[in-house]
Design a protein around this motif. Structure first.
Motif, short mmCIF file in Angstrom:
data_model
loop_
_atom_site.label_atom_id
_atom_site.label_comp_id
_atom_site.label_asym_id
_atom_site.label_seq_id
_atom_site.Cartn_x
_atom_site.Cartn_y
_atom_site.Cartn_z
N ARG A 13 -28.15 43.27 -12.44
CA ARG A 13 -28.10 43.22 -10.98
C ARG A 13 -26.75 43.66 -10.44
NH1 ARG A 13 -32.69 40.33 -9.70
NH2 ARG A 13 -32.70 41.70 -7.89
N SER A 14 -26.80 44.12 -9.17
CA SER A 14 -25.60 44.69 -8.55
C SER A 14 -25.38 44.07 -7.18
CB SER A 14 -25.82 46.19 -8.44
OG SER A 14 -24.95 46.73 -7.49
N VAL A 15 -24.13 43.66 -6.92
CA VAL A 15 -23.81 43.02 -5.64
C VAL A 15 -22.67 43.80 -4.98
CG1 VAL A 15 -22.97 40.90 -4.53
CG2 VAL A 15 -24.52 40.76 -6.49
N GLY A 16 -22.83 44.12 -3.70
CA GLY A 16 -21.79 44.79 -2.93
C GLY A 16 -20.97 43.77 -2.16
N GLY A 24 -14.00 37.79 0.18
CA GLY A 24 -14.44 38.74 -0.84
C GLY A 24 -13.87 38.47 -2.21
N SER A 25 -12.56 38.16 -2.29
CA SER A 25 -11.95 37.96 -3.61
C SER A 25 -12.52 36.70 -4.28
CB SER A 25 -10.44 37.88 -3.50
OG SER A 25 -10.02 36.78 -2.72
N ASN A 26 -12.64 35.62 -3.52
CA ASN A 26 -13.16 34.38 -4.10
C ASN A 26 -14.64 34.49 -4.45
OD1 ASN A 26 -11.00 32.18 -4.08
ND2 ASN A 26 -10.77 33.05 -2.03
N CYS A 27 -15.41 35.17 -3.62
CA CYS A 27 -16.83 35.36 -3.88
C CYS A 27 -17.02 36.22 -5.13
CB CYS A 27 -17.48 36.01 -2.67
SG CYS A 27 -19.26 36.21 -2.82
N ALA A 28 -16.23 37.28 -5.25
CA ALA A 28 -16.33 38.18 -6.41
C ALA A 28 -16.03 37.43 -7.71
CB ALA A 28 -15.37 39.35 -6.25
N VAL A 29 -15.00 36.58 -7.67
CA VAL A 29 -14.64 35.84 -8.88
C VAL A 29 -15.75 34.87 -9.29
CG1 VAL A 29 -13.05 34.04 -9.73
CG2 VAL A 29 -12.14 36.12 -8.69
N ALA A 30 -16.34 34.19 -8.31
CA ALA A 30 -17.44 33.26 -8.63
C ALA A 30 -18.62 34.03 -9.23
CB ALA A 30 -17.87 32.51 -7.37
N LEU A 31 -18.92 35.20 -8.68
CA LEU A 31 -20.04 35.99 -9.20
C LEU A 31 -19.71 36.54 -10.59
CD1 LEU A 31 -21.15 37.82 -5.93
CD2 LEU A 31 -22.36 35.98 -7.12
N ALA A 32 -18.44 36.93 -10.79
CA ALA A 32 -18.03 37.44 -12.10
C ALA A 32 -18.20 36.35 -13.16
CB ALA A 32 -16.57 37.90 -12.05
N ARG A 33 -17.79 35.14 -12.83
CA ARG A 33 -17.90 34.04 -13.80
C ARG A 33 -19.36 33.72 -14.11
NH1 ARG A 33 -12.85 31.98 -14.57
NH2 ARG A 33 -11.41 31.96 -12.80
N VAL A 106 -22.62 41.45 0.54
CA VAL A 106 -21.85 40.33 1.06
C VAL A 106 -20.89 40.84 2.13
CG1 VAL A 106 -20.13 38.55 0.48
CG2 VAL A 106 -21.99 39.07 -1.13
N GLU A 107 -20.96 40.26 3.31
CA GLU A 107 -20.00 40.57 4.39
C GLU A 107 -18.80 39.67 4.20
OE1 GLU A 107 -17.56 39.85 7.35
OE2 GLU A 107 -19.13 38.33 7.22
N ALA A 108 -17.63 40.29 3.97
CA ALA A 108 -16.44 39.47 3.66
C ALA A 108 -15.23 39.99 4.44
CB ALA A 108 -16.19 39.47 2.16
N PHE A 109 -15.46 40.39 5.66
CA PHE A 109 -14.37 40.87 6.49
C PHE A 109 -13.65 39.72 7.17
CE2 PHE A 109 -16.50 45.22 7.04
CZ PHE A 109 -15.60 45.82 6.20
N ASP A 110 -12.52 40.05 7.76
CA ASP A 110 -11.69 39.07 8.44
C ASP A 110 -11.97 39.10 9.94
OD1 ASP A 110 -9.67 37.39 9.20
OD2 ASP A 110 -8.03 38.68 8.57
N ARG A 111 -11.87 40.31 10.54
CA ARG A 111 -11.95 40.42 12.00
C ARG A 111 -13.38 40.47 12.51
NH1 ARG A 111 -8.58 45.58 12.57
NH2 ARG A 111 -10.26 45.97 14.04
N ALA A 112 -13.60 39.82 13.66
CA ALA A 112 -14.94 39.73 14.25
C ALA A 112 -15.54 41.12 14.53
CB ALA A 112 -14.90 38.89 15.53
N ASP A 113 -14.72 42.06 15.03
CA ASP A 113 -15.29 43.38 15.35
C ASP A 113 -15.72 44.11 14.08
OD1 ASP A 113 -12.56 43.56 14.65
OD2 ASP A 113 -12.37 45.52 15.59
N GLN A 114 -15.00 43.87 12.98
CA GLN A 114 -15.40 44.49 11.71
C GLN A 114 -16.68 43.86 11.17
OE1 GLN A 114 -13.63 47.07 9.69
NE2 GLN A 114 -13.26 47.43 11.84
N LYS A 115 -16.80 42.55 11.34
CA LYS A 115 -18.03 41.86 10.92
C LYS A 115 -19.22 42.43 11.68
CE LYS A 115 -15.88 37.38 9.77
NZ LYS A 115 -16.35 37.14 8.39
N GLN A 116 -19.02 42.62 13.00
CA GLN A 116 -20.10 43.15 13.83
C GLN A 116 -20.50 44.56 13.36
OE1 GLN A 116 -19.21 44.41 17.87
NE2 GLN A 116 -21.05 43.38 18.59
#
Lengths: 193, 67
Positions: A13-16, A24-33, A106-116
């Motif tokens: 499986r593949s996750v973006g 993003g960094s914490n989510c990626a590490v949890a998925l890697a483990r 996975v949406e892992a941005f910081d700023r609200a406009d980027q999330k949108q």
């Protein structure tokens, strides 16, 4: 199901992950483990000292592009994981190019406009693809306010209210909780399909 | 009309509402939103024309910075 059986299921499986900051960094590490086969990560930024209050990086990595720093962290955990990294500022065209083959985004941005931008682009480009969003995690405490809800193919993790400010910074515990909720949601989606 | 708004059943006296009408009735003053009606994305320039009807499932996501 044993941990090894879970890994076996996730190998193909593949996750973006769009954004390699606190979420993003914490989510990626949890998925890697957990044993995800392929992680596609994208971010334009470099690691700075102010990131170390919540992001899965180390002092020695300050100045490195986040995507290469994160790739190194993931490979220190498990060199077998395929990491496809893009150092780029995301726009709808790049989102399509980088993430169209991922099983989950996975949406892992910081700023609200980027999330949108990301959410609207993903909904237009990939109508059925599960999209896991992190929304509202500034400050500290208030465990009871952090929640999860699903709306069609959008999965929302966070309190949906706490916006970062000078007086309400994003800090490791709550950012980590939401990032790990996102990883947990990805896992649930992938184990069902 | 009865609609589902953010996973919760809600009732309004109006027969239909635009997204802008719904935002103002609910006193939602957020600037950064993602809106879907029955799963279809509604862009910001359509908030005045997109119509919510009885039975619709509406998602209004309020985007806050942080991550």
């Amino acid at each position: 199901m044993t941990s090894d059986e879970v890994r076996e299921r996730l190998k193909s499986r593949s996750v973006g992950i769009a954004g390699c900051g606190g979420l993003g960094s914490n989510c990626a590490v949890a998925l890697a483990r957990t044993g995800i086969g392929t992680l596609v990560i994208a971010d334009h930024d470099t690691v700075s000292e102010s990131n170390l209050n919540r992001q899965y990086y180390f002092l020695s990595q300050v100045g490195e592009p986040k995507v290469s720093a994160l790739k190194d962290v993931i490979h220190r955990i498990d060199p077998a994981i395929r990491v496809i990294s893009y150092k780029a500022r995301l726009d709808p065209e790049k989102i399509n190019l980088y993430f169209r083959d991922c099983d989950v985004l996975v949406e892992a941005f910081d700023r609200a406009d980027q999330k949108q931008m990301l959410i609207e682009a993903a909904l237009s480009l990939f109508p059925g693809k599960p999209l896991v969003v992190g929304l509202g995690m500034a400050g500290w405490g208030k465990n009871e306010s952090i929640r999860f809800r699903k709306s069609g193919n959008i999965y929302i993790c966070g309190d949906e209210i706490s916006e970062i400010s000078d007086q309400l910074p994003p800090l490791a515990p709550r950012v980590g909780i939401v990032a790990n909720m996102q990883a947990n949601t990805v896992l649930e989606i992938l184990m069902q399909t | 009309m009865k609609i589902i708004l953010n996973n919760t059943a809600e009732e309004f006296q109006h027969e239909t509402l635009t997204i802008n009408g719904l935002l103002s009735l609910k006193k939602f003053s957020f600037k950064m939103l993602v809106v879907r009606i029955n799963g279809s994305l509604v862009k910001k320039d359509e908030y005045e024309t997109a119509v919510v009807r009885d039975g619709d499932d509406v998602m209004i996501l309020h985007l806050v910075s942080g991550g």
